[in-house]
Design a protein around this motif. Sequence first.
Motif, PDB file in Angstrom:
ATOM      1  N   MET A  85      14.087   5.354  27.832  1.00  0.00           N
ATOM      2  CA  MET A  85      14.951   5.977  26.060  1.00  0.00           C
ATOM      3  C   MET A  85      13.380   5.039  25.230  1.00  0.00           C
ATOM      4  O   MET A  85      13.858   4.271  24.948  1.00  0.00           O
ATOM      5  N   ASP A  86      13.205   5.477  23.890  1.00  0.00           N
ATOM      6  CA  ASP A  86      12.527   4.737  23.754  1.00  0.00           C
ATOM      7  C   ASP A  86      12.817   4.179  21.779  1.00  0.00           C
ATOM      8  O   ASP A  86      13.555   5.513  21.259  1.00  0.00           O
ATOM      9  N   ARG A  87      13.302   3.037  21.896  1.00  0.00           N
ATOM     10  CA  ARG A  87      13.994   2.611  20.955  1.00  0.00           C
ATOM     11  C   ARG A  87      12.808   2.843  19.352  1.00  0.00           C
ATOM     12  O   ARG A  87      13.568   1.801  18.947  1.00  0.00           O
ATOM     13  N   SER A  88      12.160   2.656  19.600  1.00  0.00           N
ATOM     14  CA  SER A  88      11.189   2.765  18.665  1.00  0.00           C
ATOM     15  C   SER A  88      11.797   3.936  17.754  1.00  0.00           C
ATOM     16  O   SER A  88      11.456   4.139  16.415  1.00  0.00           O
ATOM     17  N   VAL A  89      12.335   4.965  18.172  1.00  0.00           N
ATOM     18  CA  VAL A  89      13.009   6.383  17.665  1.00  0.00           C
ATOM     19  C   VAL A  89      13.629   6.362  17.955  1.00  0.00           C
ATOM     20  O   VAL A  89      13.870   7.203  17.451  1.00  0.00           O
ATOM     21  N   THR A  90      14.654   6.305  18.550  1.00  0.00           N
ATOM     22  CA  THR A  90      16.210   6.276  19.054  1.00  0.00           C
ATOM     23  C   THR A  90      16.814   5.375  19.107  1.00  0.00           C
ATOM     24  O   THR A  90      16.171   3.914  19.139  1.00  0.00           O
ATOM     25  N   ALA A  91      18.601   5.522  18.439  1.00  0.00           N
ATOM     26  CA  ALA A  91      18.791   5.011  19.202  1.00  0.00           C
ATOM     27  C   ALA A  91      20.488   5.221  19.337  1.00  0.00           C
ATOM     28  O   ALA A  91      21.197   5.889  18.955  1.00  0.00           O
ATOM     29  N   THR A  92      21.411   3.876  20.558  1.00  0.00           N
ATOM     30  CA  THR A  92      22.143   5.175  20.841  1.00  0.00           C
ATOM     31  C   THR A  92      23.795   4.265  20.001  1.00  0.00           C
ATOM     32  O   THR A  92      23.910   2.968  20.478  1.00  0.00           O
ATOM     33  N   ASP A  93      25.265   4.855  19.147  1.00  0.00           N
ATOM     34  CA  ASP A  93      25.770   3.870  19.607  1.00  0.00           C
ATOM     35  C   ASP A  93      26.851   3.517  20.408  1.00  0.00           C
ATOM     36  O   ASP A  93      26.581   4.237  21.443  1.00  0.00           O
ATOM     37  N   LEU A  94      27.838   3.005  19.742  1.00  0.00           N
ATOM     38  CA  LEU A  94      28.794   2.543  21.415  1.00  0.00           C
ATOM     39  C   LEU A  94      29.551   4.054  21.693  1.00  0.00           C
ATOM     40  O   LEU A  94      30.052   3.799  22.432  1.00  0.00           O
ATOM     41  N   GLY A  95      29.506   5.112  20.915  1.00  0.00           N
ATOM     42  CA  GLY A  95      29.936   6.480  20.823  1.00  0.00           C
ATOM     43  C   GLY A  95      29.439   7.142  21.891  1.00  0.00           C
ATOM     44  O   GLY A  95      29.521   8.045  22.737  1.00  0.00           O
ATOM     45  N   GLY A  96      27.992   7.174  21.989  1.00  0.00           N
ATOM     46  CA  GLY A  96      26.461   7.506  22.370  1.00  0.00           C
ATOM     47  C   GLY A  96      26.243   8.603  22.115  1.00  0.00           C
ATOM     48  O   GLY A  96      25.455   9.467  22.496  1.00  0.00           O
ATOM     49  N   ALA A  97      26.596   8.566  21.132  1.00  0.00           N
ATOM     50  CA  ALA A  97      25.498   9.466  20.007  1.00  0.00           C
ATOM     51  C   ALA A  97      23.715   9.128  19.349  1.00  0.00           C
ATOM     52  O   ALA A  97      24.230   7.866  19.831  1.00  0.00           O
ATOM     53  N   MET A  98      23.200  10.416  19.985  1.00  0.00           N
ATOM     54  CA  MET A  98      22.139  10.017  19.501  1.00  0.00           C
ATOM     55  C   MET A  98      21.283  10.412  18.152  1.00  0.00           C
ATOM     56  O   MET A  98      21.523  11.099  17.712  1.00  0.00           O
ATOM     57  N   LEU A 125      15.313   7.703  15.150  1.00  0.00           N
ATOM     58  CA  LEU A 125      14.957   7.521  13.413  1.00  0.00           C
ATOM     59  C   LEU A 125      13.327   7.836  13.314  1.00  0.00           C
ATOM     60  O   LEU A 125      12.979   6.995  12.772  1.00  0.00           O
ATOM     61  N   SER A 126      13.143   8.832  13.470  1.00  0.00           N
ATOM     62  CA  SER A 126      12.081   9.494  13.025  1.00  0.00           C
ATOM     63  C   SER A 126      12.558  10.135  11.653  1.00  0.00           C
ATOM     64  O   SER A 126      13.635  10.382  11.255  1.00  0.00           O
ATOM     65  N   LEU A 127      11.242   9.860  10.647  1.00  0.00           N
ATOM     66  CA  LEU A 127      11.664  10.488   9.343  1.00  0.00           C
ATOM     67  C   LEU A 127      11.982  11.129   9.108  1.00  0.00           C
ATOM     68  O   LEU A 127      12.578  11.610   7.674  1.00  0.00           O
ATOM     69  N   TRP A 128      11.583  12.605   9.645  1.00  0.00           N
ATOM     70  CA  TRP A 128      12.333  13.969   9.783  1.00  0.00           C
ATOM     71  C   TRP A 128      14.087  13.666  10.045  1.00  0.00           C
ATOM     72  O   TRP A 128      14.965  14.253   9.675  1.00  0.00           O
ATOM     73  N   GLY A 129      13.729  12.582  10.681  1.00  0.00           N
ATOM     74  CA  GLY A 129      15.144  12.576  11.702  1.00  0.00           C
ATOM     75  C   GLY A 129      15.919  11.716  10.186  1.00  0.00           C
ATOM     76  O   GLY A 129      17.433  12.236  10.017  1.00  0.00           O
TER      77      GLY A 129
END
Length: 251
Positions: free
Chosen positions: A1-14, A17-21
Amino acid sequence: MDRSVTATDLGGAMHDLSLWGLFLQADWVVKLVMLGLLLASVWVWAIVFEKVTSLRRVNKAADAFEDAFWSGGSLDDLYRKEGDRPSHPMAAVFAAAMREWRRGAQRLGGSDLVAAGLKERIDRTMGVTVQREMDRLERWMVFLASVGSVAPFVGLFGTVWGIMNSFAAIAGMNNTNLAVVAPGIAEALFATAIGLVAAIPAVLAYNKINSDLARFGSRLEGFAAEFGAILSRQTESAAADPGRATAPVAE
């Protein structure tokens, strides 16, 4: 997974982290702040484009008009050409003064008092016209100044609101893991970034355009002073000899 774009919390939700996101995941208050700042930024650029093109156009028209004015021809001929519908500020100042001079010159009849009153009316008319034309050119400048000074604080309000919501969510989850904290903080800070994107061009544009407007205003006032002096001499001549009251010449 590209950590510069997305991150995962402990509950597994994506978390995108893009500007639109970041915009889509933000609280509705933060979204309103972002949208307002984006609209303000678009309007700032529209105003900048309009002011730059307007100043370029009126300066070019003023150059051509001054060439015709100082060519040594009859100002009555120039007035017949420009007087009915002045197309730029300098022509408007000229037309206003000529209109007042033509209205009063025939009634001088050798009276110094009437001549002094006419010169005063001409100067006042040109002053009012200069102010009116500058007010028209300066339209929306207050908006630029307001965006430049207020936008960072509006963005900061969105940031503070977003961070408050993030801390509330963190407290509810009892988890301070970076994967939980980072997305909410990023969404909040995005509002401040948009505020700066709106404010910085507004401040720079305001300073530059305001300087150009002041320079053009001084140019109009200088022309009004020179033309006032020409009409003053013509008024003195007309007061002594009413037959000379119809064809002033720039000299």
